[in-house]
Design an enzyme around this catalytic site. Structure first.
Site, PDB file in Angstrom:
ATOM      1  N   ASP A  33       8.252  10.650 -54.059  1.00 21.95           N
ATOM      2  CA  ASP A  33       8.691  11.864 -53.369  1.00 21.95           C
ATOM      3  C   ASP A  33       7.807  13.051 -53.729  1.00 21.95           C
ATOM      4  OD1 ASP A  33      10.855  13.138 -51.686  1.00 21.95           O
ATOM      5  OD2 ASP A  33      11.047  14.362 -53.496  1.00 21.95           O
TER       6      ASP A  33
ATOM      7  N   HIS B 153      12.243  18.128 -60.965  1.00 20.02           N
ATOM      8  CA  HIS B 153      12.450  17.295 -59.779  1.00 20.02           C
ATOM      9  C   HIS B 153      13.791  16.559 -59.881  1.00 20.02           C
ATOM     10  CE1 HIS B 153      11.994  14.114 -56.784  1.00 20.02           C
ATOM     11  NE2 HIS B 153      11.128  14.940 -56.202  1.00 20.02           N
TER      12      HIS B 153
END
Length: 398
Positions: free
Chosen positions: A357, A204
């Site tokens: 997120d 990520h």
């Protein structure tokens, strides 16, 4: 020894002891965020991790749980040998926890991360709010089984099982997911709750940026004239070669994280991936962190940053093994000029944004479980693993 070397040693010692002194206070358990009166959480996020004993008197039961879990470690005659090893190692491990403040801070950090995560999610995703985090540890309180009961009692509509290991391993993430399956083997499954799984997130972008920022913080502590020569050693918990050869994805996922972090840093320094925390006589994945430091010292290298690339919060492997055993003790023994350790992500703002997120995109997605998670290692022989993955494929159907 030169005055320059002495100065470097004292600087390394102060830095490493400062890190461990942050843990020298007894960490109190942060409370769960309070919802408004009569307000029921809509989305529950179960943060899964190994956990750690919050006090030295809990070390014995913590080690016993680890040593008797065949999904974590396989021993001959495990029902007898496991408890014996746990009992034998307890005094030694208790001493280490005493040296970092009397207990593990992993619960404190997980609570902090969960609080900040849910605050952000309530703002970003009002449709799935209120959000509530839950902590489910594998070997320490709060145990996953107890937390699953609490989630049922809260009557949440959506449950997200969120592994706090960025890189997946059968021994860590896998064991936590198997434990959830075992819990519901003889218990009615809450069919009114929509379940989904976040099993890995090693690449990520905000996780990568967090590690890069932590490294930049430490590079600034080195004199400018030697800064570009500092060797960055990314250190992760090792794995038995038997597990690696079985097909465990952990080494490749850790390597992917390292590569992206160095891309983010524009490959500013020499670096390597090393491994720590080997247990027992069997072959484990190397090179080992302490041996790498010795090898580089023999090559004339004198400046290092250790990066806990597979840990998202401070615990025994960072505060004791890396700070005390490597930075301080080994650094002094090898007469290393300067050695520092990058902080774990903890509550870094970029890291919290990253957690939010990950969950937000997961909630928006129609994919409730990834094909990779459902696929077993090519040489998997663990019956529990096969049963658990089959079960998750059913409960996470779209």
């Amino acid at each position: 020894m030169s005055s320059k070397n002495l100065s470097g040693l004292f600087t390394a010692g102060r830095q490493c002891l400062k890190s461990s002194s942050l843990a020298s206070r007894q960490f109190s358990v942060a409370s769960q965020p309070k919802l408004q009166e009569n307000q029921k959480p809509k989305t529950g996020i179960l943060m899964l991790n190994m956990g750690g004993p919050t006090s030295t008197d809990k070390v014995g039961e913590y080690l016993h749980r680890i040593m008797t879990d065949r999904d974590m470690i396989q021993l001959p005659v495990q029902s007898r040998l496991g408890p014996w090893i746990a009992h034998r190692r307890t005094p030694e491990v208790q001493k280490k926890y005493a040296e970092i403040g009397g207990g593990s801070p992993i619960l404190k950090w997980t609570n902090r991360q969960g609080e900040l995560l849910c605050e952000k999610l309530d703002q970003l995703s009002p449709d799935t709010a209120p959000h509530k985090y839950y902590v489910g540890f594998r070997y320490a309180d709060p145990l996953t089984d107890e937390t699953l009961v609490k989630m049922e009692e809260d009557g949440i509509e959506r449950a997200v099982l969120f592994s706090q290991y960025p890189q997946y391993s059968c021994a860590t993430s896998g064991s936590s997911f198997i434990a959830i399956h075992k819990f519901y083997k003889n218990r009615k499954f809450p069919e009114n709750t929509k379940w989904s799984v976040i099993d890995r997130w090693s690449t990520h972008p905000l996780l990568i940026k967090t590690f890069a920022e932590r490294i930049k913080e430490e590079l600034k502590e080195f004199p400018e004239n030697i800064r570009k020569d500092v060797i960055i050693l990314f250190s992760a918990h090792s794995l038995p070669l038997k597990a690696v050869n079985r097909g465990d994805p952990y080494p490749s996922e850790v390597g992917a994280t390292v590569q992206l972090v160095m891309e983010e840093l524009k490959f500013c320094n020499p670096y390597n991936l090393v491994w720590q925390s080997k247990v027992g006589p069997l072959p484990w994945l190397g090179p080992f962190t302490d041996e790498a430091l010795k090898g580089y010292k023999e090559q004339g290298k004198n400046n290092f940053i250790l990066v806990p690339i597979a840990f998202v919060n401070e615990h025994i492997e960072t505060l004791h093994e890396m700070d005390i055993e490597y930075c301080h003790d080994l650094g002094k023994e090898l007469k290393i000029e300067k050695i520092r350790r990058a902080k774990a992500p903890n509550d870094h703002p970029l890291f919290i944004e990253g957690l939010a997120d990950i969950v937000l995109n997961h909630l928006k997605s129609n994919q409730r479980v990834s094909p990779k998670f459902l696929n077993r290692c090519p040489h998997c022989v663990n019956k529990n693993c096969g049963e658990a993955k089959s079960w998750f494929s059913q409960i996470c159907k779209a």
